[in-house]
Design a protein around this motif. Structure first.
Motif, PDB file in Angstrom:
ATOM      1  N   PHE A 156       7.979  53.068  -2.006  1.00  0.00           N
ATOM      2  CA  PHE A 156       7.290  54.275  -2.448  1.00  0.00           C
ATOM      3  C   PHE A 156       6.126  53.870  -3.343  1.00  0.00           C
ATOM      4  O   PHE A 156       6.277  52.984  -4.192  1.00  0.00           O
ATOM      5  CB  PHE A 156       8.210  55.180  -3.284  1.00  0.00           C
ATOM      6  CG  PHE A 156       9.292  55.877  -2.514  1.00  0.00           C
ATOM      7  CD1 PHE A 156       9.029  56.518  -1.315  1.00  0.00           C
ATOM      8  CD2 PHE A 156      10.578  55.921  -3.010  1.00  0.00           C
ATOM      9  CE1 PHE A 156      10.029  57.178  -0.615  1.00  0.00           C
ATOM     10  CE2 PHE A 156      11.591  56.583  -2.327  1.00  0.00           C
ATOM     11  CZ  PHE A 156      11.317  57.213  -1.132  1.00  0.00           C
ATOM     12  N   THR A 157       4.983  54.508  -3.159  1.00  0.00           N
ATOM     13  CA  THR A 157       3.865  54.381  -4.070  1.00  0.00           C
ATOM     14  C   THR A 157       3.610  55.776  -4.630  1.00  0.00           C
ATOM     15  O   THR A 157       3.254  56.688  -3.877  1.00  0.00           O
ATOM     16  CB  THR A 157       2.599  53.864  -3.349  1.00  0.00           C
ATOM     17  OG1 THR A 157       2.902  52.611  -2.739  1.00  0.00           O
ATOM     18  CG2 THR A 157       1.444  53.705  -4.324  1.00  0.00           C
ATOM     19  N   LEU A 158       3.829  55.926  -5.918  1.00  0.00           N
ATOM     20  CA  LEU A 158       3.694  57.243  -6.537  1.00  0.00           C
ATOM     21  C   LEU A 158       2.246  57.476  -6.939  1.00  0.00           C
ATOM     22  O   LEU A 158       1.636  56.642  -7.605  1.00  0.00           O
ATOM     23  CB  LEU A 158       4.620  57.359  -7.742  1.00  0.00           C
ATOM     24  CG  LEU A 158       6.103  57.116  -7.433  1.00  0.00           C
ATOM     25  CD1 LEU A 158       6.945  57.241  -8.681  1.00  0.00           C
ATOM     26  CD2 LEU A 158       6.601  58.046  -6.338  1.00  0.00           C
ATOM     27  N   ILE A 159       1.705  58.591  -6.524  1.00  0.00           N
ATOM     28  CA  ILE A 159       0.313  58.936  -6.807  1.00  0.00           C
ATOM     29  C   ILE A 159       0.228  59.874  -8.003  1.00  0.00           C
ATOM     30  O   ILE A 159      -0.586  59.682  -8.895  1.00  0.00           O
ATOM     31  CB  ILE A 159      -0.359  59.561  -5.563  1.00  0.00           C
ATOM     32  CG1 ILE A 159      -0.386  58.527  -4.422  1.00  0.00           C
ATOM     33  CG2 ILE A 159      -1.758  60.053  -5.897  1.00  0.00           C
ATOM     34  CD1 ILE A 159      -0.820  59.093  -3.089  1.00  0.00           C
ATOM     35  N   GLU A 160       1.082  60.900  -8.005  1.00  0.00           N
ATOM     36  CA  GLU A 160       1.024  61.884  -9.080  1.00  0.00           C
ATOM     37  C   GLU A 160       2.398  62.495  -9.294  1.00  0.00           C
ATOM     38  O   GLU A 160       3.105  62.805  -8.337  1.00  0.00           O
ATOM     39  CB  GLU A 160       0.032  62.989  -8.717  1.00  0.00           C
ATOM     40  CG  GLU A 160      -0.034  64.077  -9.741  1.00  0.00           C
ATOM     41  CD  GLU A 160      -1.448  64.435 -10.135  1.00  0.00           C
ATOM     42  OE1 GLU A 160      -1.584  65.278 -11.022  1.00  0.00           O
ATOM     43  OE2 GLU A 160      -2.399  63.880  -9.575  1.00  0.00           O
ATOM     44  N   LEU A 185       6.603  68.289  -9.444  1.00  0.00           N
ATOM     45  CA  LEU A 185       6.004  67.941  -8.158  1.00  0.00           C
ATOM     46  C   LEU A 185       5.668  66.456  -8.183  1.00  0.00           C
ATOM     47  O   LEU A 185       5.063  65.973  -9.146  1.00  0.00           O
ATOM     48  CB  LEU A 185       4.730  68.759  -7.915  1.00  0.00           C
ATOM     49  CG  LEU A 185       3.917  68.381  -6.679  1.00  0.00           C
ATOM     50  CD1 LEU A 185       4.684  68.713  -5.409  1.00  0.00           C
ATOM     51  CD2 LEU A 185       2.566  69.095  -6.698  1.00  0.00           C
ATOM     52  N   VAL A 186       6.065  65.745  -7.132  1.00  0.00           N
ATOM     53  CA  VAL A 186       5.722  64.330  -6.996  1.00  0.00           C
ATOM     54  C   VAL A 186       4.986  64.157  -5.672  1.00  0.00           C
ATOM     55  O   VAL A 186       5.455  64.629  -4.630  1.00  0.00           O
ATOM     56  CB  VAL A 186       6.978  63.424  -7.012  1.00  0.00           C
ATOM     57  CG1 VAL A 186       6.602  61.967  -6.773  1.00  0.00           C
ATOM     58  CG2 VAL A 186       7.733  63.573  -8.326  1.00  0.00           C
ATOM     59  N   VAL A 187       3.843  63.508  -5.713  1.00  0.00           N
ATOM     60  CA  VAL A 187       3.059  63.203  -4.523  1.00  0.00           C
ATOM     61  C   VAL A 187       2.946  61.693  -4.433  1.00  0.00           C
ATOM     62  O   VAL A 187       2.711  61.013  -5.440  1.00  0.00           O
ATOM     63  CB  VAL A 187       1.656  63.850  -4.593  1.00  0.00           C
ATOM     64  CG1 VAL A 187       0.807  63.452  -3.394  1.00  0.00           C
ATOM     65  CG2 VAL A 187       1.773  65.366  -4.697  1.00  0.00           C
TER      66      VAL A 187
END
Length: 144
Positions: free
Chosen positions: A93-97, A107-109
């Motif tokens: 996973f690469t978390l952006i926001e 909210l996770v994007v």
């Protein structure tokens, strides 16, 4: 006497206030769940991977095949699409926001990537999280 009444009311007011949680700590808890999911996937444990999801018929998963409701149906779809460790590959996973929308909603994007022997897969996701019974869980997953 009036001074004591004000002191009593002030004490009641302080005692009745709800404590707000630390947003950074809440986000860390969510990220910890995602790291735990990533580890479970990479060890081939889909049942443990699903711990991050709300165990409810109201869980919503939106993917390339459309909309799925329910924790069990989501697990069944994962098992059908990824029948063995080789098909599962290694998940990153690469978390952006990550944003808290309310004290108990986030909210996770981000991006997901599966490294596999035959072909890699990747895409993006948006996850709606809710804190239920003092535990952060995914209530809606849109992965593409």
């Amino acid at each position: 006497m009036i001074k004591y009444i004000y002191l009593f009311l002030f004490s009641l007011l302080i005692g009745c206030q709800t404590t707000t949680s630390n947003p950074e700590e809440e986000i860390n808890q969510i990220h910890h769940v995602l790291k735990t999911q990533e580890k479970a996937w990479n060890e081939g444990h889909l049942d443990q991977f699903m711990i991050g999801y709300w165990e409810s018929e109201k869980l919503m998963f939106i993917g390339k095949s459309g909309l799925t409701y329910g924790w069990q149906q989501t697990l069944d779809n994962y098992k059908k699409g990824y029948p063995d460790v080789k098909a599962m590959g290694k998940l990153t996973f690469t978390l952006i926001e990550t944003e808290l929308l309310a004290e108990n909603v986030a909210l996770v994007v981000g991006k997901w990537h599966l490294s596999r022997e035959s072909n890699d897969l990747e895409g993006h996701f948006s996850l709606v999280w809710k804190k239920i019974d003092n535990k952060w869980v995914i209530i809606a997953d849109h992965s593409s």
